[in-house]
Design a protein around this motif. Sequence first.
Motif, PDB file in Angstrom:
ATOM      1  N   LEU A   9     -77.875  31.074  58.141  1.00 42.17           N
ATOM      2  CA  LEU A   9     -76.634  31.829  58.035  1.00 42.17           C
ATOM      3  C   LEU A   9     -75.576  31.143  58.878  1.00 42.17           C
ATOM      4  O   LEU A   9     -75.858  30.758  60.027  1.00 42.17           O
ATOM      5  N   ALA A  38     -76.753  30.750  42.854  1.00 41.73           N
ATOM      6  CA  ALA A  38     -76.092  31.923  43.416  1.00 41.73           C
ATOM      7  C   ALA A  38     -76.423  33.142  42.558  1.00 41.73           C
ATOM      8  O   ALA A  38     -76.774  33.002  41.381  1.00 41.73           O
ATOM      9  N   THR A  89     -72.700  29.930  49.227  1.00 45.00           N
ATOM     10  CA  THR A  89     -73.810  30.857  49.386  1.00 45.00           C
ATOM     11  C   THR A  89     -74.701  30.844  48.165  1.00 45.00           C
ATOM     12  O   THR A  89     -74.226  31.022  47.033  1.00 45.00           O
ATOM     13  N   GLN A 119     -82.603  30.536  51.506  1.00 42.14           N
ATOM     14  CA  GLN A 119     -81.310  31.198  51.411  1.00 42.14           C
ATOM     15  C   GLN A 119     -80.316  30.572  52.381  1.00 42.14           C
ATOM     16  O   GLN A 119     -80.617  30.389  53.564  1.00 42.14           O
ATOM     17  N   THR A 121     -76.455  31.437  53.535  1.00 48.87           N
ATOM     18  CA  THR A 121     -75.393  32.440  53.445  1.00 48.87           C
ATOM     19  C   THR A 121     -74.218  31.999  54.295  1.00 48.87           C
ATOM     20  O   THR A 121     -74.390  31.736  55.491  1.00 48.87           O
ATOM     21  N   SER A 123     -70.698  33.278  55.593  1.00 53.89           N
ATOM     22  CA  SER A 123     -69.883  34.482  55.727  1.00 53.89           C
ATOM     23  C   SER A 123     -68.413  34.116  55.902  1.00 53.89           C
ATOM     24  O   SER A 123     -68.081  33.095  56.519  1.00 53.89           O
TER      25      SER A 123
END
Length: 124
Positions: A9, A38, A89, A119, A121, A123
């Motif tokens: 992340l 995605a 992402t 994954q 991600t 933000s």
Amino acid sequence: VQLQALGGLVQAGGSLRLFCAASGRTFSRFVMGWFRQAPGKEREFVAAISRSGGWTSYADSVKDRFTFSRDNAKNTVYLQMNSLKPEDTAVYYCAADDSQWNAWVSVGAAYDYWGQGTQVTVSS
């Protein structure tokens, strides 16, 4: 060939380095690729690297931001991702192609082995 990758992340504008380690067969014989998917979208090509690491190919969306490299002595490939955007992402997959560098390196169907996906991600 077993492929394992680690994601994470990060905030927009930040950087992340993906790793994909291979085991089982001679790593240096494989063209390696990264793909991503995605939510609600089809899987897409991200980058590929030749057996020696001398040639690389990138999707236009990541060119100049991502760098794909490999260390055959460690059976590992790396995807350095800089200037990350929320649209990056996705679940990222590393893949191995047991053939020569060719015009199909951006085609998922050309790859013989796939990792489980990791994954990433970003933000906003």
